[in-house]
Scaffold this active site. Structure first.
Site, PDB file in Angstrom:
ATOM      1  N   GLU A 153      40.606  32.920  46.837  1.00 14.11           N
ATOM      2  CA  GLU A 153      41.163  34.156  47.397  1.00 14.11           C
ATOM      3  C   GLU A 153      40.183  35.330  47.296  1.00 14.11           C
ATOM      4  O   GLU A 153      39.957  35.852  46.199  1.00 14.11           O
ATOM      5  CB  GLU A 153      42.457  34.510  46.640  1.00 14.11           C
ATOM      6  CG  GLU A 153      43.115  35.786  47.140  1.00 14.11           C
ATOM      7  CD  GLU A 153      44.495  36.029  46.545  1.00 14.11           C
ATOM      8  OE1 GLU A 153      44.792  35.486  45.468  1.00 14.11           O
ATOM      9  OE2 GLU A 153      45.269  36.761  47.181  1.00 14.11           O
ATOM     10  N   GLU A 159      39.648  44.872  42.609  1.00 15.89           N
ATOM     11  CA  GLU A 159      39.970  43.712  41.765  1.00 15.89           C
ATOM     12  C   GLU A 159      38.781  42.792  41.539  1.00 15.89           C
ATOM     13  O   GLU A 159      38.745  42.057  40.556  1.00 15.89           O
ATOM     14  CB  GLU A 159      41.146  42.943  42.363  1.00 15.89           C
ATOM     15  CG  GLU A 159      42.395  43.810  42.400  1.00 15.89           C
ATOM     16  CD  GLU A 159      43.640  43.066  42.828  1.00 15.89           C
ATOM     17  OE1 GLU A 159      43.789  41.886  42.472  1.00 15.89           O
ATOM     18  OE2 GLU A 159      44.453  43.668  43.539  1.00 15.89           O
ATOM     19  N   ASP A 186      45.038  37.089  52.109  1.00 13.33           N
ATOM     20  CA  ASP A 186      46.079  37.971  51.561  1.00 13.33           C
ATOM     21  C   ASP A 186      46.031  39.250  52.394  1.00 13.33           C
ATOM     22  O   ASP A 186      45.063  40.021  52.333  1.00 13.33           O
ATOM     23  CB  ASP A 186      45.810  38.231  50.074  1.00 13.33           C
ATOM     24  CG  ASP A 186      46.871  39.122  49.426  1.00 13.33           C
ATOM     25  OD1 ASP A 186      47.334  40.079  50.093  1.00 13.33           O
ATOM     26  OD2 ASP A 186      47.215  38.885  48.257  1.00 13.33           O
ATOM     27  N   HIS A 189      45.073  42.592  50.615  1.00 12.14           N
ATOM     28  CA  HIS A 189      43.641  42.800  50.363  1.00 12.14           C
ATOM     29  C   HIS A 189      42.901  43.040  51.682  1.00 12.14           C
ATOM     30  O   HIS A 189      42.008  43.886  51.767  1.00 12.14           O
ATOM     31  CB  HIS A 189      43.029  41.581  49.653  1.00 12.14           C
ATOM     32  CG  HIS A 189      43.639  41.299  48.314  1.00 12.14           C
ATOM     33  ND1 HIS A 189      43.671  42.213  47.300  1.00 12.14           N
ATOM     34  CD2 HIS A 189      44.246  40.188  47.823  1.00 12.14           C
ATOM     35  CE1 HIS A 189      44.268  41.689  46.240  1.00 12.14           C
ATOM     36  NE2 HIS A 189      44.631  40.458  46.539  1.00 12.14           N
ATOM     37  N   HIS A 212      49.019  35.143  52.029  1.00 10.56           N
ATOM     38  CA  HIS A 212      49.953  36.026  51.319  1.00 10.56           C
ATOM     39  C   HIS A 212      50.392  37.079  52.319  1.00 10.56           C
ATOM     40  O   HIS A 212      49.593  37.905  52.768  1.00 10.56           O
ATOM     41  CB  HIS A 212      49.293  36.637  50.074  1.00 10.56           C
ATOM     42  CG  HIS A 212      49.242  35.681  48.921  1.00 10.56           C
ATOM     43  ND1 HIS A 212      48.353  35.787  47.871  1.00 10.56           N
ATOM     44  CD2 HIS A 212      49.996  34.576  48.658  1.00 10.56           C
ATOM     45  CE1 HIS A 212      48.579  34.795  47.012  1.00 10.56           C
ATOM     46  NE2 HIS A 212      49.562  34.052  47.473  1.00 10.56           N
ATOM     47  N   ARG A 218      51.975  46.517  50.314  1.00  2.00           N
ATOM     48  CA  ARG A 218      52.279  45.352  49.480  1.00  2.00           C
ATOM     49  C   ARG A 218      53.781  45.188  49.232  1.00  2.00           C
ATOM     50  O   ARG A 218      54.184  44.552  48.267  1.00  2.00           O
ATOM     51  CB  ARG A 218      51.499  45.379  48.163  1.00  2.00           C
ATOM     52  CG  ARG A 218      51.071  43.977  47.766  1.00  2.00           C
ATOM     53  CD  ARG A 218      50.201  43.904  46.537  1.00  2.00           C
ATOM     54  NE  ARG A 218      49.429  42.665  46.601  1.00  2.00           N
ATOM     55  CZ  ARG A 218      48.571  42.237  45.691  1.00  2.00           C
ATOM     56  NH1 ARG A 218      48.355  42.948  44.616  1.00  2.00           N
ATOM     57  NH2 ARG A 218      47.916  41.109  45.837  1.00  2.00           N
ATOM     58  N   GLU A 247      53.954  37.222  48.577  1.00  2.00           N
ATOM     59  CA  GLU A 247      53.385  37.771  47.347  1.00  2.00           C
ATOM     60  C   GLU A 247      53.395  39.288  47.532  1.00  2.00           C
ATOM     61  O   GLU A 247      52.431  39.890  48.020  1.00  2.00           O
ATOM     62  CB  GLU A 247      51.975  37.258  47.097  1.00  2.00           C
ATOM     63  CG  GLU A 247      51.493  37.706  45.702  1.00  2.00           C
ATOM     64  CD  GLU A 247      50.026  37.490  45.463  1.00  2.00           C
ATOM     65  OE1 GLU A 247      49.687  36.620  44.642  1.00  2.00           O
ATOM     66  OE2 GLU A 247      49.209  38.184  46.107  1.00  2.00           O
TER      67      GLU A 247
END
Ligand code: LER
Ligand code: MN
Length: 270
Positions: A153, A159, A186, A189, A212, A218, A247
């Site tokens: 990922e 991060e 994702d 991101h 995701h 989010r 997620e």
């Protein structure tokens, strides 16, 4: 494409982007009642829950296991694949190998997210990426024993500083001849890093193995400013048939979040 929702049993990740934090029997029942096809498990480790218990919950609720996360290795044990300490890197790959075997018994791939770590201090970017490639070689081969891929990922810049874009991820897999590794798209991101999310999906193409499905903030899709239509069209165009997995933060509350997300997934796929 199929729907999945995250179930988290890691106390250190209580504020993370995971929807249901209930004991697994309740969490499986809630996911099934809302019509999800699968659950994605975020567990404290490979021995936290028995395979038999999960298989019996799956049978009772007719749910597949979409994937298993490995982030507990980082949030509980501080392990990363790019730690300067070789014994820590060794422990990290052991943790991941065990999670691959755990997921494999459930026909589910494991995901490498936060355990990829970062470069900096005594560790150069090239060194960190070389260690990561060594670990992904091991992980891809191990996952292959279970006839599942291993999922890598790319994360946003806050991060990790290793790989933040899908295209970089795809080039990295190809340059290092990494086999049986797929990329996780994702959308949270990607919303931070990609100049065009749908185009990034088209460019990464066959490398994408998991999604995701989060809105820009989010939360569940429909809560932020993402337009899912071109993203779904791009996933269809590249022949993606895997999961759109929730997620996302359990806001405004887990039930409303889960209900909105399954509605958004069903609408997108109708
Ligand atoms: C994990 O899937 C992820 O997206 C990260 O941001 C959380 O560690
Ligand atoms: Mn993610």
């Amino acid at each position: 494409m199929k729907s999945a929702i995250t179930l988290c049993q890691v106390t250190e990740a209580a504020v993370g982007p995971f929807v249901f934090h209930d004991p697994l029997p309740e969490a499986f029942a809630k996911a099934a009642a809302l019509g999800y096809d699968a659950v994605e498990l975020f567990l404290p480790g490979p021995h936290a829950v028995s395979i038999d218990e999960i298989k019996s919950l799956q049978a009772e609720h007719n749910l597949a296991i979409a994937a298993v996360g490995t982030g507990a290795g980082m949030v509980k044990h501080g392990l990363s694949l790019t730690d300067p300490d070789p014994s820590k890197r060794e422990e990290a790959i052991e943790f991941i190998t065990k999670m691959i075997d755990f997921g494999g018994q459930l026909d589910a791939p494991a995901i490498l997210g936060s355990m990829q770590g970062k470069w900096g201090g005594d560790v150069s970017k090239d060194q960190a990426l070389a260690w990561l490639a060594e670990s992904l070689t091991i992980a891809g081969a191990r996952a292959g024993r279970h006839q599942v891929p291993f999922i890598y990922e790319p994360l946003n810049r806050y991060e990790t500083n290793l790989i933040n874009h899908l295209a970089e991820g795809a080039r990295y897999l190809e340059a290092h001849h990494l086999e049986n590794i797929v990329l996780l798209a994702d959308l949270f991101h990607m919303n931070i890093e990609e100049s065009n999310v749908a185009q990034a999906i088209l460019d990464a193409g066959k490398h994408i193995g998991h999604v995701h499905y989060a809105d820009s903030n989010r939360w569940a899709m429909g809560s932020g400013h993402t337009d899912p239509a071109p993203i779904i069209a791009a996933l269809k165009q590249v022949g993606y048939t895997g999961y759109l997995s929730a997620e996302v933060f359990p806001l405004p509350d887990p039930h409303q979040c889960a209900a909105q997300e399954i509605k958004a997934i069903k609408q997108a796929l109708s």
